[in-house]
Design an enzyme around this catalytic site. Structure first.
Site, PDB file in Angstrom:
ATOM      1  CE1 TYR A 146       8.073 -38.540  41.017  1.00 23.96           C
ATOM      2  CE2 TYR A 146       7.525 -36.463  41.185  1.00 23.96           C
ATOM      3  CZ  TYR A 146       8.261 -37.311  41.324  1.00 23.96           C
ATOM      4  OH  TYR A 146       9.721 -37.125  41.675  1.00 23.96           O
ATOM      5  CG  ASN A 178       8.354 -29.069  49.388  1.00 23.36           C
ATOM      6  OD1 ASN A 178       7.926 -28.285  50.183  1.00 23.36           O
ATOM      7  ND2 ASN A 178       9.059 -30.378  49.997  1.00 23.36           N
ATOM      8  CB  CYS A 189       9.208 -33.343  48.033  1.00 24.93           C
ATOM      9  SG  CYS A 189      10.828 -32.530  48.279  1.00 24.93           S
ATOM     10  CG  HIS A 190      12.855 -37.164  51.453  1.00 23.83           C
ATOM     11  ND1 HIS A 190      12.415 -36.168  52.019  1.00 23.83           N
ATOM     12  CD2 HIS A 190      12.750 -38.342  52.245  1.00 23.83           C
ATOM     13  CE1 HIS A 190      12.279 -36.569  53.427  1.00 23.83           C
ATOM     14  NE2 HIS A 190      12.334 -37.757  53.416  1.00 23.83           N
ATOM     15  CD  GLU A 210      12.521 -40.737  55.590  1.00 21.15           C
ATOM     16  OE1 GLU A 210      11.566 -41.309  55.079  1.00 21.15           O
ATOM     17  OE2 GLU A 210      12.608 -39.528  55.835  1.00 21.15           O
TER      18      GLU A 210
END
Lengths: 155, 206
Positions: B141, B164, B172-173, B199
């Protein structure tokens, strides 16, 4: 104040609208006219100032479209409907075709009052609000419609 | 007297034989509405490995992705963009295809055109910076706050993540707490964990 998504209008009113429209214009034209009503409603929706009675608004559009459809039908040469839904009705067809054809032949004011009373099951107070007349006048229109039907359709 | 009884019989007959509801063909109406240019916003449901999603788009591009049921989301769109919003899956075929490809591991970057109207001001800036964080990368953040030139704004960055309008597509993940803790996620922490694992990101400590 902002309007609810039109999706909600569809979810809440489309089926009842179709049923009401069918009473006004008959089964052959119900799909078309319902579509015309919803297209007109969607077109005008962003300009709707008061969303407290969307159903009344839709039903008013429906009434105008039904009048247009009847006017248009009067100008067309009479043809025999292909699906045989003539005065005799089809065996096993739902409801009472003869009676509801007579309803469709009523003058607009009586026709819509009869539909609001016997298809939408509205109390007279709400029929009056939907049509834009007094409760007494609403009762009178339904009564006049019944009287006219009685003359057409002998029990 | 006779008249009254006939009227009552007639009324009963009307009630008993009122035309039943047919099935109204909403799909045909929606196709025509779209052809007439009346559908400002189209929405559809999207299946995913992280649960049911929904998505909405305008002529400009993908507007929103949401988790679960769309109800409040549709209200939001009606308020901020246009109330002429209806379910029309065809308008979201490309978005659905790219999301499917992403979830199946065949796509790492979305090529979709976005309609960014649902966020404004500082939040929009933060989300723009977030779009540059690639598949498999993460950022904190505070990092993100620094990237938009406001290093003290990490809480506002948190709010920008929470609000979002385009999760998964605007990633945003991929935002974690300093030190690697998960932080929050609008779609639930299980979803965030799944996406990060998908990912290839090392599982965070918490």
């Amino acid at each position: 104040m902002s309007l609810p998504p039109f999706q909600r209008v569809l979810d809440e009113h489309a089926d009842a609208l179709h049923r009401h429209v069918r009473a006004l214009v008959g089964p052959n034209d119900a799909d078309d006219v319902t579509q015309e009503v919803l297209i007109a409603a969607l077109r005008a929706y962003p300009d709707l100032r008061d969303d407290s009675n969307v159903r009344g608004w839709l039903w008013t559009i429906a009434r105008h479209k039904a009048i247009d459809r009847h006017r248009h039908a009067e100008r067309r040469p009479k043809t025999v409907p292909l699906d045989g839904a003539g005065p005799a009705g089809r065996p096993g067809s739902e409801g009472d075709d003869e009676l509801w054809e007579a309803v469709r032949r009523l003058p607009d004011g009586q026709r819509v009052a009869v539909a609001l009373r016997f298809v939408d099951d509205l109390p007279y107070r709400e029929i009056a609000a939907a049509i834009g007349c007094s409760e007494g006048a609403a009762r009178q229109r339904v009564h006049d419609g019944i009287t006219a039907l009685r003359g057409e359709v002998l029990t | 007297m006779t008249t009254e009884r006939t009227d009552t019989d007639l009324e009963a007959r009307l009630r008993a034989t009122a035309p039943p509801s047919g099935r109204f063909d909403v799909a045909a109406f929606l196709e025509r509405a779209d052809a007439d240019g009346l559908v400002d916003v189209a929405w559809t449901r999207v299946d995913s490995p992280i649960g049911p999603l929904w998505a909405a788009a305008t002529d400009l591009g993908l507007l929103t992705v949401g988790f679960g049921e769309p109800d409040h989301g549709l209200d939001d769109i009606a308020r901020k963009v246009s109330p002429r919003i209806v379910e029309l899956p065809r308008r979201l075929d490309l978005a659905r295809r790219e999301l499917d490809e992403y979830f199946e591991g065949r796509r790492r970057h979305f090529d979709l055109v976005l309609d960014r109207r649902m966020s404004r001001g500082f939040r929009a800036e933060v989300l723009r910076a977030l779009e540059l964080v690639d598949f498999g990368e993460t950022v904190s953040y505070i990092d993100l706050a620094q990237r938009v030139g406001n290093p003290k704004a990490s809480r506002a960055v948190g709010t920008a993540m929470a609000t979002n309008p385009l999760p998964i597509v605007v990633p945003c993940h991929r935002v974690l707490r300093t030190g690697g803790a998960l932080g929050g996620y609008g779609g639930g922490l299980d979803a965030k964990r799944w996406l990060l694992a998908h990912e290839g990101v090392e599982p965070p400590r918490r």
